[in-house]
Design a protein around this motif. Structure first.
Motif, PDB file in Angstrom:
ATOM      1  N   CYS A  60       7.396   7.109 -14.528  1.00 56.25           N
ATOM      2  CA  CYS A  60       8.585   6.677 -13.792  1.00 56.25           C
ATOM      3  C   CYS A  60       8.611   5.157 -13.613  1.00 56.25           C
ATOM      4  CB  CYS A  60       8.600   7.370 -12.427  1.00 56.25           C
ATOM      5  SG  CYS A  60      10.049   6.965 -11.443  1.00 56.25           S
ATOM      6  N   CYS A 110       8.481  14.451  -8.530  1.00 53.75           N
ATOM      7  CA  CYS A 110       8.941  13.280  -7.765  1.00 53.75           C
ATOM      8  C   CYS A 110       8.743  13.530  -6.265  1.00 53.75           C
ATOM      9  CB  CYS A 110      10.407  13.037  -8.080  1.00 53.75           C
ATOM     10  SG  CYS A 110      11.210  11.828  -7.048  1.00 53.75           S
ATOM     11  N   ILE A 111       8.160  12.555  -5.574  1.00 53.35           N
ATOM     12  CA  ILE A 111       7.918  12.742  -4.137  1.00 53.35           C
ATOM     13  C   ILE A 111       8.820  11.850  -3.274  1.00 53.35           C
ATOM     14  CG2 ILE A 111       5.541  13.558  -4.426  1.00 53.35           C
ATOM     15  CD1 ILE A 111       4.676  10.668  -3.501  1.00 53.35           C
ATOM     16  N   CYS A 112       9.994  11.497  -3.851  1.00 53.16           N
ATOM     17  CA  CYS A 112      10.989  10.690  -3.109  1.00 53.16           C
ATOM     18  C   CYS A 112      11.169  11.175  -1.663  1.00 53.16           C
ATOM     19  CB  CYS A 112      12.350  10.777  -3.782  1.00 53.16           C
ATOM     20  SG  CYS A 112      12.682   9.484  -4.957  1.00 53.16           S
ATOM     21  N   ILE A 130       8.579   9.957   0.537  1.00 54.89           N
ATOM     22  CA  ILE A 130       8.666   8.497   0.663  1.00 54.89           C
ATOM     23  C   ILE A 130       9.802   8.113   1.614  1.00 54.89           C
ATOM     24  CG2 ILE A 130       9.233   6.396  -0.632  1.00 54.89           C
ATOM     25  CD1 ILE A 130       7.600   7.669  -2.943  1.00 54.89           C
ATOM     26  N   CYS A 163      10.571   2.848  -4.290  1.00 53.66           N
ATOM     27  CA  CYS A 163       9.750   2.857  -5.510  1.00 53.66           C
ATOM     28  C   CYS A 163      10.074   1.657  -6.403  1.00 53.66           C
ATOM     29  CB  CYS A 163       9.951   4.153  -6.279  1.00 53.66           C
ATOM     30  SG  CYS A 163       9.388   5.589  -5.342  1.00 53.66           S
ATOM     31  N   MET A 176      13.547   5.164  -7.617  1.00 53.05           N
ATOM     32  CA  MET A 176      13.168   4.169  -8.616  1.00 53.05           C
ATOM     33  C   MET A 176      14.401   3.530  -9.244  1.00 53.05           C
ATOM     34  SD  MET A 176      10.613   2.654  -9.963  1.00 53.05           S
ATOM     35  CE  MET A 176       8.994   3.400 -10.149  1.00 53.05           C
ATOM     36  N   CYS A 204       2.408   8.400  -5.627  1.00 53.95           N
ATOM     37  CA  CYS A 204       3.068   9.310  -6.569  1.00 53.95           C
ATOM     38  C   CYS A 204       2.399   9.186  -7.937  1.00 53.95           C
ATOM     39  CB  CYS A 204       4.559   8.969  -6.681  1.00 53.95           C
ATOM     40  SG  CYS A 204       5.373   9.912  -7.983  1.00 53.95           S
ATOM     41  N   LEU A 215       3.439   9.791 -10.748  1.00 51.48           N
ATOM     42  CA  LEU A 215       4.322   9.332 -11.825  1.00 51.48           C
ATOM     43  C   LEU A 215       4.624   7.836 -11.738  1.00 51.48           C
ATOM     44  CD1 LEU A 215       6.948  12.245 -11.850  1.00 51.48           C
ATOM     45  CD2 LEU A 215       4.754  12.082 -13.028  1.00 51.48           C
ATOM     46  N   PHE A 216       4.345   7.237 -10.578  1.00 49.03           N
ATOM     47  CA  PHE A 216       4.720   5.849 -10.317  1.00 49.03           C
ATOM     48  C   PHE A 216       4.146   4.887 -11.362  1.00 49.03           C
ATOM     49  CE2 PHE A 216       3.734   1.714  -8.314  1.00 49.03           C
ATOM     50  CZ  PHE A 216       5.020   1.301  -7.982  1.00 49.03           C
ATOM     51  N   VAL A 232      12.494   8.533 -12.958  1.00 50.55           N
ATOM     52  CA  VAL A 232      12.459   9.983 -12.779  1.00 50.55           C
ATOM     53  C   VAL A 232      13.254  10.358 -11.528  1.00 50.55           C
ATOM     54  CG1 VAL A 232      10.980  11.991 -12.321  1.00 50.55           C
ATOM     55  CG2 VAL A 232      10.237  10.224 -13.938  1.00 50.55           C
ATOM     56  N   GLY A 233      13.073   9.581 -10.472  1.00 49.88           N
ATOM     57  CA  GLY A 233      13.743   9.897  -9.206  1.00 49.88           C
ATOM     58  C   GLY A 233      14.646   8.759  -8.745  1.00 49.88           C
TER      59      GLY A 233
HETATM   60  S1  SF4 Z   1      11.126   7.849  -7.907  1.00 50.97           S
HETATM   61 FE1  SF4 Z   1       9.483   7.929  -9.413  1.00 50.97          FE
HETATM   62  S2  SF4 Z   1       7.749   6.867  -8.451  1.00 50.97           S
HETATM   63 FE2  SF4 Z   1       9.230   7.341  -6.845  1.00 50.97          FE
HETATM   64  S3  SF4 Z   1       8.545   9.282  -6.010  1.00 50.97           S
HETATM   65 FE3  SF4 Z   1      10.073   9.799  -7.572  1.00 50.97          FE
HETATM   66  S4  SF4 Z   1       8.878  10.057  -9.464  1.00 50.97           S
HETATM   67 FE4  SF4 Z   1       7.523   9.047  -8.002  1.00 50.97          FE
END
Ligand code: SF4
Lengths: 74, 359
Positions: free
Chosen positions: B334, B312-314, B317, B351, B344, B327, B329-330, B340-341
């Motif tokens: 996720c 996760c790259i929250c 972001i 997200c 979202m 990301c 996973l976006f 995942v984070g």
């Molecule tokens: S919340 Fe989900 S989409 Fe956003 S950065 Fe984390 S893993 Fe990626």
């Protein structure tokens, strides 16, 4: 979550006010805002009135925007 | 709806967009700090109306998103104590902790309740004198005074079974931290409802020390476009200042009652932000004199070292360095139904907003 919505004050009783948003009634705590009268608009945030809406300022902003609008259309 | 519909008028939005195209010459990056602003920008498709010179990036103003993993894990640990009722604003229960979420704990039998207002939490404490009720206090200067008012009310009524786990935070230190870290920002669209409480002076440093423009904005599309225009004009003329677009709600000195209550209940402390790490004096802890209501002082729990969700790259972001589409996973692993984070989970998370309005 910092969202607050304008609500119209219907009545005030002690530290709480009855307000409406699109005809739906809510209770608004006045623990953070005093001097509220029926007819005022307040910003409702998670059950609390956090600030009044200043009617004169609201009109002024719109007046200026409408002027700009006229201007760009010309 | 009064004070909403007038600020959604298409002709006003378009005339502001046109003026903006004329004024904007330099390439600039503006950060909208507040998650509510991110939502409005995407919901009303405002980015498509901006000239190519102006780029908007989202900031760290979503309370659920910036709450640390440690905070979530602590709440989880409380929820496992027999006789404890956890009360919280909606989104928080779905944030994945290191191992589980409050929602999953609830399915396992923990008493976790969603409240719309901290006052409901107080009401639950009155109704259940045999239980200990913990309110998870998240949010910035807009929301913290509500928690403070509830604590004072509990003190007044002598409600001994109401507690707050505070993760309340304040905005100016994180805004300054982002600038200090070197994130490219030419101006801030500042949070309207935070400012309604604090007044405008909290941003003065950003102008005098950092040389950046700050415009305090409302949340409707006309508000947002006007704020972008005001900031652009400041930058083009080389005269950064703190200006208020949201005149109808934000007073220069803010809400003095709320400020007084805030001061009475909380003190500044170092705090950890998800993805951003520790920021000095950016959090609000309950004062010693009110320790009877402070969950941290009243409950002893073992919280294992927290781990951030993998991949996760929250964090990037929240610092405006990346957008959700970057990301991997976006929208794949996720999604809002299986996040995942934290970004979202919350409706105002960057997200989640990108997911909802992706085309
Ligand atoms: S919340 Fe989900 S989409 Fe956003 S950065 Fe984390 S893993 Fe990626």
């Amino acid at each position: 979550m910092c969202l607050a919505i304008p609500a119209k004050v219907i009545s005030v009783e002690g530290a709480s006010a009855l307000v409406t948003i699109e005809d739906v009634e809510y209770k608004a705590s006045l623990l953070l805002l005093t001097d509220v009268q029926p007819g005022d608009y307040i910003m409702l945030h998670a059950g609390f009135a956090i600030e009044k809406v200043d009617a004169a300022e609201a009109e002024e902003t719109l007046r200026l925007l409408n002027e700009l609008n006229q201007f760009t259309l010309d | 709806m009064k004070y909403i519909d007038e600020y959604r008028k298409k002709d006003l939005i378009l005339s502001l967009a046109e003026k903006l195209r004329k004024v904007s010459k330099r390439e600039i990056v503006l950060m909208e700090v507040c998650g509510g602003h991110t939502m409005a920008i995407h919901r009303f498709g405002l980015t498509s109306l901006l000239p190519p010179t102006i780029r908007l990036i989202s900031g760290p103003g979503c309370p659920v998103c910036v709450s640390s993993q440690q905070f979530i894990d602590t709440a989880m640990a409380y929820s496992k104590i027999p006789g404890v009722i956890i009360t919280t604003y909606g989104d928080l229960i779905r944030v994945p902790g290191s191992s589980t979420s409050l929602e999953k704990e609830r399915a396992n039998g923990s008493d976790v309740r969603i409240v719309y207002s901290v006052l409901e939490s107080l009401e639950i404490a009155r109704e259940h004198p045999d239980k200990r009720v913990v309110f998870l206090g998240i949010g910035f200067e807009t929301t913290a005074p509500l928690t403070a008012a509830a604590i004072l009310q509990a003190q007044k009524e002598q409600i001994p079974n109401f507690f707050v786990l505070s993760a309340h935070k304040i905005m100016p230190p994180v805004m300054k931290a982002l600038v200090a870290e070197g994130v490219k920002i030419d101006g801030f669209i500042a949070p309207g409802h935070v400012s309604a409480i604090t007044g405008t002076a909290i941003y003065n440093d950003l102008v005098t020390v950092c040389g950046l423009g700050v415009v305090i904005s409302g949340f409707e599309p006309v508000d947002m476009m006007q704020s972008v225009l005001m900031l652009t004009e400041q930058i083009e003329s080389g005269q950064p200042a703190v200006e208020v677009q949201y005149q109808r709600v934000v007073q220069k000195d803010g809400n003095l009652i709320a400020q007084k209550i805030l001061e009475e209940v909380f003190e500044f402390r170092d705090d950890t932000w998800r993805g951003l790490g520790m920021i000095p004096k950016s959090g609000l802890g309950i004062r010693e004199s009110l320790s009877a209501f402070d969950a941290e002082r009243q409950f002893t729990v073992e919280v294992p070292a927290s781990t951030e969700p993998k991949g996760c790259i929250c964090g990037q972001i929240l610092r405006g360095l990346k957008t959700p589409v970057e990301c991997p996973l976006f929208a794949k692993k996720c999604t809002p139904s299986d996040p995942v984070g934290a970004c979202m989970v919350s409706g105002e998370g960057t997200c989640a907003t990108y997911f909802k309005y992706r085309s």
